[in-house]
Design an enzyme around this catalytic site. Structure first.
Site, PDB file in Angstrom:
ATOM      1  N   ARG A 172       0.864  -1.186   0.000  1.00 12.91           N
ATOM      2  CA  ARG A 172       0.000   0.000   0.000  1.00 12.91           C
ATOM      3  C   ARG A 172       0.898   1.233   0.000  1.00 12.91           C
ATOM      4  O   ARG A 172       2.058   1.170   0.395  1.00 12.91           O
ATOM      5  CB  ARG A 172      -0.939   0.012   1.205  1.00 12.91           C
ATOM      6  N   ARG A 176      -2.670  10.782   2.063  1.00 10.73           N
ATOM      7  CA  ARG A 176      -3.439  11.538   3.048  1.00 10.73           C
ATOM      8  C   ARG A 176      -3.981  12.819   2.420  1.00 10.73           C
ATOM      9  O   ARG A 176      -3.221  13.570   1.824  1.00 10.73           O
ATOM     10  CB  ARG A 176      -2.566  11.921   4.242  1.00 10.73           C
ATOM     11  N   ARG A 249      19.793  -6.974   0.346  1.00 10.25           N
ATOM     12  CA  ARG A 249      20.402  -5.728  -0.094  1.00 10.25           C
ATOM     13  C   ARG A 249      21.233  -5.205   1.066  1.00 10.25           C
ATOM     14  O   ARG A 249      20.900  -5.390   2.233  1.00 10.25           O
ATOM     15  CB  ARG A 249      19.342  -4.683  -0.469  1.00 10.25           C
ATOM     16  N   ARG A 280      19.544   8.882   0.701  1.00  9.89           N
ATOM     17  CA  ARG A 280      19.121   9.902   1.666  1.00  9.89           C
ATOM     18  C   ARG A 280      20.313  10.434   2.446  1.00  9.89           C
ATOM     19  O   ARG A 280      21.376   9.810   2.492  1.00  9.89           O
ATOM     20  CB  ARG A 280      18.043   9.379   2.614  1.00  9.89           C
ATOM     21  N   GLU A 300      23.587   7.785   2.825  1.00 13.13           N
ATOM     22  CA  GLU A 300      23.252   6.362   2.816  1.00 13.13           C
ATOM     23  C   GLU A 300      23.204   5.855   1.371  1.00 13.13           C
ATOM     24  O   GLU A 300      22.462   6.370   0.544  1.00 13.13           O
ATOM     25  CB  GLU A 300      21.885   6.171   3.487  1.00 13.13           C
ATOM     26  N   TYR A 348      11.859  -8.508   7.427  1.00  8.42           N
ATOM     27  CA  TYR A 348      12.137  -7.138   7.850  1.00  8.42           C
ATOM     28  C   TYR A 348      11.253  -6.799   9.051  1.00  8.42           C
ATOM     29  O   TYR A 348      10.041  -6.963   9.008  1.00  8.42           O
ATOM     30  CB  TYR A 348      11.896  -6.128   6.725  1.00  8.42           C
ATOM     31  N   ASP A 350      10.447  -3.742  12.104  1.00  7.42           N
ATOM     32  CA  ASP A 350      10.698  -2.466  12.766  1.00  7.42           C
ATOM     33  C   ASP A 350      11.088  -2.760  14.214  1.00  7.42           C
ATOM     34  O   ASP A 350      10.890  -3.878  14.707  1.00  7.42           O
ATOM     35  CB  ASP A 350       9.443  -1.585  12.733  1.00  7.42           C
TER      36      ASP A 350
END
Length: 368
Positions: A172, A176, A249, A280, A300, A348, A350
């Site tokens: 997704r 907003r 990666r 970034r 990075e 992955y 968080d």
């Protein structure tokens, strides 16, 4: 006779949380890590009063009050809100995609105008059954957002064309229709005051820790030192690549100390364009609202992974998932080894998810 109840391989968040919970249950733990520091990828290095996130930006966020309360045992959090900026073709855009972004793209001022443009572009450029990431993105946000803010950044990140990437990488894309630059929707977010090392130090208080220890160089001796192993490294490496190597990666970080007070005015700025090698730049002082007369920035760079490099992002395509399931089947046959974390689970996570996973594994382990 074994000296320890648990040998924990890896001093990242998963290993540290498990060690902390085991110690609370009266178990004796040894935590080892092959790096020269503890904390894994959340490790911060203090450079002239600035806590530098050595392995990329880490912003804590969660909707789970129990997890929030857990980390707040060890550190106080500030009220940092992640509001990244993105540079594309010389223009600055706000992230996540919101009314500020749409004004910057099209000069429109109302949600209805933005929705009309996006819906029209989805209808024109979208696909009913997207076959790759490009088709998926076009079907979610249309052509303008995709080309300005997704395409080149994603291709740099993954090292291949968006048409070569599977559609499921983008499940997704939050759009907003408000003027809200808060990247996360979570109820709780912030940065630990004084850096993530405070949390790691708190978790490992009173626990035996050894750094610069490569588990695989002295595997048998280390295994013999404990009744059980908690392994947070690469699961394919643990089984000596029996079914082949899983793919990742990697990232490379270039840190730079500058004698200027403020380099970019924001903690995180993305660079979309292909002709800029980095994805970034992070300016660390803004995570803690620093007032120093100097600053530290980090560029990075995404890189092709090899065994000599750090594994950051699993490449969760069908081929790798099939290979991982073979390793997972092996791991389920183990009685004295617990596998946990993003490398051991090839997933992955968080930070809040890692902590929740470690707490759940500990609960299972100590419930009997």
């Amino acid at each position: 006779m074994q000296k320890y109840d648990y040998l924990i391989v890896g001093a990242g968040l998963f290993g540290c949380v498990f060690a902390h919970e085991a110690t609370k249950k009266g178990k004796k733990c040894l935590v080892i890590d092959k790096r020269n520091h503890i904390g894994g990828n959340v490790y911060c290095e203090n450079i002239d009063g600035i806590n530098v996130h050595k392995y990329g930006a880490h912003i804590f966020h969660t909707n789970d009050k129990a997890i929030w309360d857990y980390v707040n045992q060890f550190a106080s959090f500030n009220n940092y809100i992640n509001s990244p900026l993105s540079i594309s073709k010389g223009k600055l855009y706000n992230l996540p995609f919101n009314m500020n972004t749409f004004y910057q793209l099209w000069g429109i001022k109302t949600p209805n105008e933005a929705k009309e443009i996006i819906d029209k572009q989805i209808k024109e450029y979208g696909f009913k059954t997207p076959q790759n990431l490009e088709e998926q993105a076009l079907s979610l946000v249309g052509k303008d957002i995709y080309e300005a803010l997704i395409k080149e950044y994603t291709e740099k990140q993954w090292g291949t064309k968006a048409t070569n990437l599977p559609a499921f990488i983008i499940k997704r894309l939050p759009v907003r229709y408000t003027f809200n630059n808060n990247y996360f929707n979570d109820a709780y977010q912030g940065i630990p005051i004084g850096g993530y090392n405070k949390i790691i130090d708190g978790l490992l208080e009173g626990i035996d820790v050894k750094t610069n220890v490569d588990f695989f160089k002295d595997k048998n001796t280390l295994i013999d030192s404990a009744n059980k192993i908690v392994f947070t490294g690469k699961i394919d490496e643990f089984y000596n690549y029996k079914y082949g190597q899983l793919e990742y990666r990697s990232l490379r970080f270039e840190h730079e100390y500058l004698k200027s007070e403020n380099f970019q005015g924001n903690a995180v700025v993305n660079y979309n364009d292909t002709n800029v090698a980095h994805t970034r730049i992070i300016e660390h002082k803004h995570f803690e609202f620093g007032k120093q007369k100097h600053t530290v920035i980090t560029r990075e760079y995404p890189e092709k992974w090899s065994l000599e490099k750090e594994a950051y992002y699993p490449i969760n395509n069908n081929e790798n998932q099939t290979t991982y399931q073979q390793y997972k089947a092996l791991s389920l046959q183990e009685n004295n080894i617990i596998f946990g974390g993003r490398l051991a689970e090839y997933k992955y996570y968080d930070m809040h998810q890692i902590i929740a996973s470690a707490l759940q594994k500990a609960k299972q382990e100590f419930s009997s």
